[in-house]
Write an enzyme that holds these catalytic residues in place. Structure first.
Site, mmCIF file in Angstrom:
data_model
loop_
_atom_site.group_PDB
_atom_site.id
_atom_site.type_symbol
_atom_site.label_atom_id
_atom_site.label_comp_id
_atom_site.label_asym_id
_atom_site.label_seq_id
_atom_site.Cartn_x
_atom_site.Cartn_y
_atom_site.Cartn_z
ATOM 1 C CG ASP A 501 -0.673 -0.939 2.268
ATOM 2 O OD1 ASP A 501 0.534 -1.234 2.420
ATOM 3 O OD2 ASP A 501 -1.582 -1.396 2.983
ATOM 4 C CG ASP A 502 3.284 2.458 2.684
ATOM 5 O OD1 ASP A 502 3.657 1.881 3.711
ATOM 6 O OD2 ASP A 502 2.347 3.264 2.641
#
Ligand code: WTA
Length: 631
Positions: A501-502
């Site tokens: 998600d990063d």
């Protein structure tokens, strides 16, 4: 051993499990698993039908083996000079008293108990007391806000809440009971009432007379616990009976109640502790994590205690009252195994070598790291300066969900590579898949999944099996999806690249924020970096980097350019940050995790959407960052 663990998991784990005490051995099936949503309900069971108790295995079994007089816990207070200790026998006495009290107020097997305590000995004591009577503990890190605590009380409806009136951490006093009181009020408004709030009096922080009190509900620990007998029979439970619930954050606002059961978790935490730290009975072990997190559950309490280890429980901050406190503690107790987080390593690195080198640290034998990828420069500093270039580093990759280590070095067993968690633990089969869920071979990079179940795996999300399946098993059918990105190099070593998600997608290039951060901190003047993606007209996403400099170094235009050049050099021109934002401090949770959510909002200048900043260790850094945004 690894080969056997993969080819014959049943034989491998049953041999290890046989070293523990089972009132009754498990049934024919050592494990029963389905990791494939296409084949029906996801399920993991280990040692089902086996009857045991983890508290018995931590305490009674070790005492019977002659460890009764061995120190189980060395407690080191926030203020230097304040300390205490408990032998295994003394610990069992105290655990039994609390267990008897809990039974007396009506806590039964499978009932939930919320524990909101700082790192005082009563925290592990209470966890073990719950386990002794088959109650399910849910420890809430004592840095969570009223809202977070309320939300968790409402979710698990505990029979009792256990707290202390206040605690000193560093130079700050935190009034825990006020937070609990407000959370109990908030829960009551939502239909969940709490009848018992057991409060430990912590006179170092706050006197009894100064504590707000609600007669009938609030009970002083010291008034009741010592009156109970120091023996308490164990409640025997099935291996698959729940042991604890631990809330962790997900991609949505609602926290996930990760549920762990008894037997598999016991066998797994004990075994991972023993091998990944090369544990020897003479070791003195210190893990800097708080029991409010999974690392505290598995590797302050259960893993070490199951091995009969002597554990340090430290109440305070690692740099209080001075930057060398951690090394004073290492020398005071002659710590042999030191387990911490990269964020702490980087912050101590920033304070300067002299705080480390004035201590002896001769006792240290194994160093270890957890929580995020450790960038090679921090790894080297940890290895060279803290460990005097002689202690192997176990970079342990795992998660709240996995219960114990999944990918980790075994000290001395194979060559280290700074920043790589190396190879899977016994029984673990990691795979790297592409976006379509196709397994990649050889040198590759993609999503980290696990192919098969392991004893320490979580069994569900409390009250929401569907979310469990959707979050972890649906993204890539047939596998457990970790949520992390991973690269495997030509030698088969695993390099965690951070949460996917990063991941930032810049002009079609997939860039791990962790990679950019690692490049930035390799610059000698950069102490810490946090990278987020921002919308970019041309590239889709641009790279926005917050950087903290080494103490005393001024920020300048020249340095900004140097930092960008460093990233270009280390990763490639496509990874060069679009914006460098000087950050004297980064917003971190009290457990040391950088709050990227807030950084993303600052980067996007969505300043009215910063959300809840109350769980930050220092909420002021946010204002400071906003002020510096366009400088
Ligand atoms: C990250 C903490 C790289 C990872 C035990 C994972 C790591 C998340 C490492 C879980 C490591 C943990 N190297 N990344 N050695 N250890 N992580 O649930 O992104 O608090 O998914 O469990 O931390 O965090 P959690």
């Amino acid at each position: 051993m690894f080969k056997r663990s993969i080819e014959d998991p049943a034989g491998f784990w049953s041999d290890i499990a046989s070293e523990f005490y089972w009132k009754q051995r498990w049934g024919d099936k050592i494990y029963d698993e389905n990791f494939d949503v296409r084949k029906g309900k996801i399920k993991t069971e280990w040692f089902k039908g086996g009857i045991t108790n983890i508290c018995y295995n931590c305490l009674d079994r070790n005492i019977e083996a002659g460890l009764g007089d061995k120190i189980a816990i060395y407690w080191e207070g926030n203020e230097p000079g304040l300390d205490d200790s408990l032998t295994y026998s003394q610990l069992r006495d105290q655990v039994s008293q609390v267990a008897n009290y809990l039974k007396d107020i009506g806590v039964k097997k499978a009932d939930a108990v919320i524990i909101y305590l700082p790192m005082i000995m009563e925290l592990p004591i209470t966890m073990l007391a719950c386990a002794r009577i088959g109650a399910v503990h849910s420890v809430i890190f004592a840095g969570f806000s009223v809202e977070s605590l309320t939300q968790r009380i409402i979710d698990c409806k505990p029979k009792a809440v256990i707290t202390c009136n206040a605690v000193k951490r560093g130079s700050k006093t935190i009034y825990l009971k006020d937070i609990v009181d407000a959370a109990i009020d908030g829960s009551a408004q939502n239909g969940v009432s709490i009848d018992v709030s057991l409060v430990y009096e912590n006179p170092v922080a706050l006197k009894r007379v100064d504590t707000k009190w609600k007669e009938g509900r609030d009970i002083w620990w010291q008034d009741v616990i010592p009156r109970y007998p120091t023996t308490c029979p164990v409640e025997w439970v099935d291996a698959e009976d729940p042991l604890f619930l631990l809330y962790t954050s997900g991609s949505t606002g609602k926290p996930k109640g990760v549920l762990h059961t008894t037997g598999g978790y016991m066998v797994y935490t004990a075994t991972t502790f023993k091998y990944a730290f090369d544990y020897k009975p003479s070791d003195i072990y210190w893990c800097t994590a708080d029991c409010g997190w999974i690392t505290g559950h598995s590797y302050v309490l259960y893993g070490p205690m199951l091995n009969g280890a002597s554990v340090i429980v430290y109440e305070g901050a690692p740099n209080y009252p001075h930057a060398g406190r951690s090394w004073d503690i290492v020398d005071k107790y002659k710590v042999t195994i030191f387990y911490t987080a990269p964020t702490l390593v980087r912050s101590l690195m920033r304070d300067g070598d002299e705080h480390v080198t004035r201590s002896s640290r001769k006792s240290l034998r194994v160093l270890a790291s957890v929580g995020e990828p450790i960038n090679p420069s921090a790894w080297r500093w940890f290895y060279n300066v803290v460990g005097d270039s002689r202690c192997p580093i176990s970079d342990t990759w795992w998660q709240t969900e996995t219960g114990g280590f999944m990918i980790t070095p075994l000290p001395g067993a194979w060559p280290q590579k700074p920043g790589s968690a190396t190879f899977p633990f016994f029984g673990v089969q990691p795979v790297i898949v592409d976006e379509k869920g196709v397994e990649l071979e050889g040198e590759c990079s993609g999503y980290l999944c696990i192919k098969n179940s392991w004893p320490g795996a979580f069994r569900t999300l409390y009250g929401d099996h569907e979310r469990y399946e959707t979050t972890y098993f649906k993204p890539f059918a047939g596998y457990y999806f970790s949520g992390d990105g991973c690269r495997r190099d030509k030698d088969g070593y695993h390099w965690l690249t951070g949460r996917v998600d990063d991941v930032i997608n810049v002009s079609g290039h997939r860039i791990g924020t962790a990679e950019v951060e690692s490049a930035l901190v390799s610059h000698s003047k950069c102490a810490e970096a946090a990278v987020v993606g921002v919308e970019h007209e041309v590239k889709g996403q641009g790279i926005y980097a917050f950087v903290t400099l080494v103490d005393g170094v001024p920020y300048s235009e020249e340095l900004r350019k140097e930092l960008i050049v460093t990233v270009r050099k280390q990763i490639g021109a496509f990874a060069a940050p679009d914006k460098i934002h000087w950050a004297p401090g980064l917003p971190k949770t009290r457990s040391g995790k950088i709050m990227r959510r807030i950084l993303r909002k600052i980067a996007a200048r969505q300043l009215d959407e910063l959300g809840d900043t109350s769980t930050l260790s220092d909420p002021n850094v946010v204002n400071q960052l906003i002020e510096l945004a366009d400088s």
